[in-house]
Enzyme design. Structure first.
Site, PDB file in Angstrom:
ATOM      1  N   ASP A 103       0.852  -1.193   0.000  1.00 46.85           N
ATOM      2  CA  ASP A 103       0.000   0.000   0.000  1.00 46.85           C
ATOM      3  C   ASP A 103       0.889   1.245   0.000  1.00 46.85           C
ATOM      4  O   ASP A 103       2.103   1.166   0.185  1.00 46.85           O
ATOM      5  CB  ASP A 103      -0.877  -0.050   1.262  1.00 46.85           C
ATOM      6  CG  ASP A 103      -1.957   1.018   1.267  1.00 46.85           C
ATOM      7  OD1 ASP A 103      -2.285   1.552   0.192  1.00 46.85           O
ATOM      8  OD2 ASP A 103      -2.480   1.320   2.358  1.00 46.85           O
ATOM      9  N   GLU A 138       2.692   4.975  -4.124  1.00 44.57           N
ATOM     10  CA  GLU A 138       2.666   5.884  -5.283  1.00 44.57           C
ATOM     11  C   GLU A 138       3.979   6.671  -5.486  1.00 44.57           C
ATOM     12  O   GLU A 138       4.204   7.071  -6.626  1.00 44.57           O
ATOM     13  CB  GLU A 138       1.508   6.885  -5.124  1.00 44.57           C
ATOM     14  CG  GLU A 138       0.148   6.271  -5.226  1.00 44.57           C
ATOM     15  CD  GLU A 138      -0.232   5.422  -4.021  1.00 44.57           C
ATOM     16  OE1 GLU A 138      -0.936   4.416  -4.198  1.00 44.57           O
ATOM     17  OE2 GLU A 138       0.212   5.759  -2.902  1.00 44.57           O
ATOM     18  N   ASP A 181      -9.193   4.112  -1.556  1.00 51.88           N
ATOM     19  CA  ASP A 181     -10.065   4.677  -0.517  1.00 51.88           C
ATOM     20  C   ASP A 181     -11.334   5.257  -1.134  1.00 51.88           C
ATOM     21  O   ASP A 181     -11.329   6.338  -1.724  1.00 51.88           O
ATOM     22  CB  ASP A 181      -9.329   5.777   0.246  1.00 51.88           C
ATOM     23  CG  ASP A 181      -8.121   5.244   0.995  1.00 51.88           C
ATOM     24  OD1 ASP A 181      -7.984   4.012   1.084  1.00 51.88           O
ATOM     25  OD2 ASP A 181      -7.312   6.052   1.478  1.00 51.88           O
TER      26      ASP A 181
END
Length: 926
Positions: free
Chosen positions: A449, A452, A571
């Site tokens: 997670d 990015e 999300d």
């Protein structure tokens, strides 16, 4: 986990909104930048390509000086794939690393540029088997045409009436455009939440730059970068699809205006790949053949998953598992967000809340019944001198650098450094850390997670003398001592992409773009590859552990990520709108070659309503990746929390678990051909233009259609049915006969409509609450014919293997493939199988217990049953029964309503691993 940018305070938003103003006009009033290039030489290459050189026509200083001389390379790499590569002719430029995405090397640069022709012809063509490349010399422009139908797929030439200019190639600004027919339907260019559905919508912004921006933000560059689009056209009633990939990892804006598309890229090269199609399935096959076939997923991963950020201790996790069992809701995998960690540090256990002896005992217990356990790993490694992972990382020099020091950022553990996955030493170190952790906790997969990469700070930072939060409280407010970096052209490029949908600086809340990787590679260039490179390293680490098939879930993706990992849509919100958006994103990722994808069921935050959670599990039970996941600050939303939701879950997940053999076979088809598991309807009905923009229904495979309720307070759903017969899977006596129109279906709270199309054979099992047990149950086959047809065929297949093996293929001795066939002709029904490598299925003892054939013409029932050439007598355990089917259909004056029957053959015991054949005679109408 919660996006750092979800919680941007109002003052920050006001600040970035000011930055946004300058970007608005570039969409509505495009500026013509330059006069383009002229072709000055062209020649054939030894490998069958063409190599040319382009010379700048006129200088322009907008966004920096032009590169004066370009190299053009064009090659038909396969019958259906054409590459067009344009770069600086004299200086090496950044490209997606060939060791990350394997492909043919472009020709090396020639320092001396000679003219192979003094006067190149004005128009010329370079023809392959299916695609034709043509060009004009001055100004240089090129077109790509499909041979079979003469359609122009791409045309970069411009004229005075176009809202764009000629080719532009500067160090930090590249621009190229293509004309498009007005009726072309485009899909792709992700990742973003598209409020208008799966079709690209003219004048919506499409920015590609991996960003930790919550999926609740519409038309915004999100976690992944996929600079590819599929173009679907209907010409004279025939459908034609192709795809265009711009293989470039730099940030870009793509301006789609309906009849044109313009790329504005802030670095790298133009490396175009054109895929001829011409069906949507063929396009994805050709695309994934190039970028990498989707990873094979273990069987258990197709079961249901439960996760929550906020399972404070192990006893909570144990309760969740127990409550699912008590509620009789299927559950295969239990997840931990970072609650299991010691101070949010990767590869650690919280000794108080997740004591290792108790956790190992719990895992031993769930592993024995076939359940699995997955935990999260973020890339940021906590800066902590007593933390072994960090110490070994420093010793091996594995971190991204800035000013010759590891670049300092802040994520959940507090101050962190980011591993540089472009460095081979980092890949080895990461593999070792995964191995060490697996010895500590035998997890069954990893969830990567925040990759990015997400950073709660911006700029160049140092650790302050005061205390920075390290594991207590939310910790997403930057507490490092930071200063903005604007001194370099990498941190403040001349062209501002629409980053975060607000034109924030491209280093905002991520790694500074002037930081550098292995061999001096700039973060500016490699930014959008971070999650992709971490997926590759994690896949390598897991595959080396026990020789088992890896399971990885990643948030950030790039072209080719599906070869290594599954994805979830990030999300989202517990709203009806977000439920609808999830379908488009899931369908897009199938096109991107990432078929194992799903959305947080019931929404990540805030609390969903009970009704919404009912409806969401009825959709989410049919996502390829099906997981309930919630936020730390939201109330509990496991499916058993409401009795009504538990009932909907038992219904919808109960059907999913019966469909597991079908889903697993689709997983195999995805792995060998790229075929998406979840598909838009136009994949199976490409000539039916009414479904080109349909984003509220979807298919699993080629013929199983999900038509969910997506609106509050509704107890029926208006669903589009392409022409043909469709059979309800929950009640096979109910069917829809469509000429291609909408029908209103009953859909009370606990009902989701699932229909199987004609000419299919669907393999099912009896289901269960854990896939390991469901997998042992007998098979049934559902055969569908067009309603009342006197002559028809149907097909299906089953793939079965040992899902622990890393490879998913025939020929291993641990797999079986079965083709299923059925016909009805002259009153006789035949159903048979053709088995490849039956030993594995025979060893497992799988049998077909029941066959149901739907849509048959006849009133006298079925008789003269034969199985494997032997007549079945009344003393046999095999039973033959018939029942009538009811149809929803529009009947015009004088027409009769369709009537048909279905025949069930019960009590069979046909080995799946052995060819079988059965037939019977239908009664003839009097």
């Amino acid at each position: 986990m919660w996006s750092s940018t979800t919680t941007l305070c109002l003052s920050s938003l006001l600040l970035v909104l000011i930055l946004c103003v300058s970007g608005v006009s570039s969409y509505t009033n495009p500026k013509i930048i330059g006069k383009g290039y002229r072709l000055i030489s062209i020649e054939e290459t030894p490998d069958g390509g063409i190599l040319g050189h382009l010379q700048l026509k006129q200088k322009s200083n907008t966004y920096g000086p032009d590169i004066p001389l370009l190299q053009l390379f064009v090659k038909h790499e396969t019958d259906e794939r054409l590459r067009v590569h344009i770069t600086d002719a004299e200086k090496q430029r950044w490209e997606v690393p060939y060791n990350l995405l394997s492909r043919e090397q472009a020709p090396s640069l020639k320092q001396t540029i000679g003219r192979s022709r003094k006067s190149p012809i004005t128009v010329s063509e370079y023809s392959g088997t299916e695609l034709v490349f043509s060009y004009t010399a001055d100004p240089f422009g090129f077109a790509v045409k499909r041979k079979s139908d003469k359609q122009v797929l791409f045309n970069s030439s411009s004229d005075s009436s176009d809202p764009y200019g000629e080719l532009v190639f500067k160090d930090q600004y590249l621009e190229i455009s293509t004309k498009l027919p007005k009726d072309a339907s485009l899909y792709g260019l992700g990742e973003n939440s598209q409020p208008h559905g799966i079709k690209l919508y003219p004048n919506d912004p499409y920015t590609l730059y991996t960003t930790d921006v919550s999926a609740i933000n519409l038309n915004t560059d999100l976690y992944g970068s996929h600079p590819v689009y599929m173009d679907l056209r209907n010409v004279g009633g025939e459908a034609y699809a192709h795809a265009v990939l711009l293989l470039n990892s730099n940030g870009m804006d793509v301006f789609y205006r309906g009849n044109s598309l313009t790329y504005k890229v802030i670095g790298g090269v133009f490396d175009f790949y054109f895929f001829a199609g011409s069906t949507p399935l063929a396009v994805v096959d050709q695309y994934t053949s190039f970028i990498g076939r989707p990873a094979p997923m273990p069987y258990w991963s197709l079961g249901f998953h439960q996760c929550r950020w906020g399972y404070h201790n192990l006893s909570v996790v144990e309760d969740v598992v127990a409550n699912y069992k008590k509620a009789q809701i299927p559950l295969d995998v239990i997840w931990n967000d970072d609650d299991h960690m010691d101070g949010h540090k990767d590869f650690t256990l919280n000794p108080k809340n997740y004591p290792r002896p108790k956790l190992l005992a719990f895992l031993d217990k769930i592993h024995k019944i076939g359940m699995k356990y997955i935990v999260i790993i973020d890339p940021g490694i906590g800066v902590n001198s007593t933390y072994g992972v960090y110490q070994r990382g420093i010793a091996n020099d594995v971190f991204i650098k800035y000013d010759n020091e590891p670049y300092l950022a802040q994520v959940w553990p507090g101050a962190v450094n980011f591993p540089d996955f472009l460095n081979p030493k980092t890949v080895s170190w990461w593999g070792d850390e995964v191995k060490r952790f697996h010895e500590l906790v035998p997890v069954d997969g990893l969830w990567i997670d925040m990759n990015e990469a997400s950073n709660f700070c911006s700029g160049k930072c140092k650790i302050p003398k005061g205390q920075c939060p390290t594991g207590s409280g939310p910790g997403w407010i930057c507490c490092l001592d930071c200063k903005n970096i604007t001194k370099t052209r990498w941190d403040d490029p001349p062209y501002k992409i629409n980053a975060s949908g607000l034109q924030v600086p491209i280093g905002f809340k991520t790694i500074a773009t002037s930081a550098y990787h292995y061999n001096g590679v700039l973060e500016y260039d490699a930014h959008s590859l971070y999650g992709f490179s971490q997926s590759i390293a994690t896949h390598q680490a897991l595959q080396g552990l026990e020789g088992k098939r890896p399971f990885i879930l990643t948030r950030s993706t790039y072209v080719g990520s599906g070869k290594y990992a599954a994805h979830w849509t990030g999300d989202n919100k517990g709203t009806w709108e977000d439920l609808r958006y999830s379908i488009s994103t899931v369908l897009n990722f199938g096109i991107f070659g990432v078929p194992m994808v799903g959305s947080d069921i019931c929404g990540f935050y805030p609390a969903p309503t009970e009704e919404l959670c009912n409806r969401w599990i009825e959709v989410g039970a049919f996502y390829p990746f099906s997981r309930d996941h919630a936020n730390f600050y939201s109330p509990r939303q496991e499916l058993y929390q409401w009795e009504s939701v538990a009932e909907s879950a038992r219904n919808a997940l109960g059907m999913r678990y019966k469909l597991l053999p079908y889903l697993y076979t689709l997983n195999y088809e995805a792995h060998i051909s790229g075929a998406p598991i979840a598909r838009p309807l136009f994949f199976s009905f490409p000539t039916y233009t009414e479904c080109y923009g349909l984003s509220t229904q979807f298919l699993l495979g080629s013929g199983l259609m999900i038509s969910p309720v997506l609106e509050q307070g509704k107890s029926e759903v208006k669903a589009l049915f392409p022409p043909g017969s469709w059979y309800s899977l929950f009640d096979m006596t109910q069917a829809v006969n469509s000429k291609g129109q909408y029908f209103t279906l009953d859909a009370p709270l606990h009902v989701v409509n699932v229909h199987l199309y004609q000419n299919n054979i669907l393999p099912m099992q009896q289901g269960g609450t854990i896939s390991k047990e469901a997998r042992k149950t007998p098979f049934s086959l559902v055969v569908t014919f067009p309603a009342g047809a006197s002559t028809a065929t149907a097909k299906g297949n089953i793939f079965l293997d040992d899902d622990e093996l890393p490879e998913m293929k025939l020929g291993s001795g641990y797999s079986t493939y079965v083709d299923l066939y059925a016909t009805v002709s002259e009153g006789y029904v035949k159903v048979w199988s053709e088995v490849q490598e039956g030993k594995f299925a025979l060893d497992q003892g799988w049998i077909v217990e029941k066959v149901s054939v739907l849509g048959l013409d006849g009133i006298g029932g079925a008789s003269a049953l034969e199985v494997d050439g032997t007549a079945v007598t009344s003393v046999s355990n095999i039973e033959l029964s018939t029942s009538e089917q009811e149809y929803q259909e529009e009947v015009e004056d004088g027409e009769k309503k369709t009537k048909s029957v279905m025949v069930h053959v019960n009590g069979l015991s046909l080995p799946v691993g052995k060819n079988f054949a059965m037939s019977w005679k239908m009664g003839i109408k009097g």
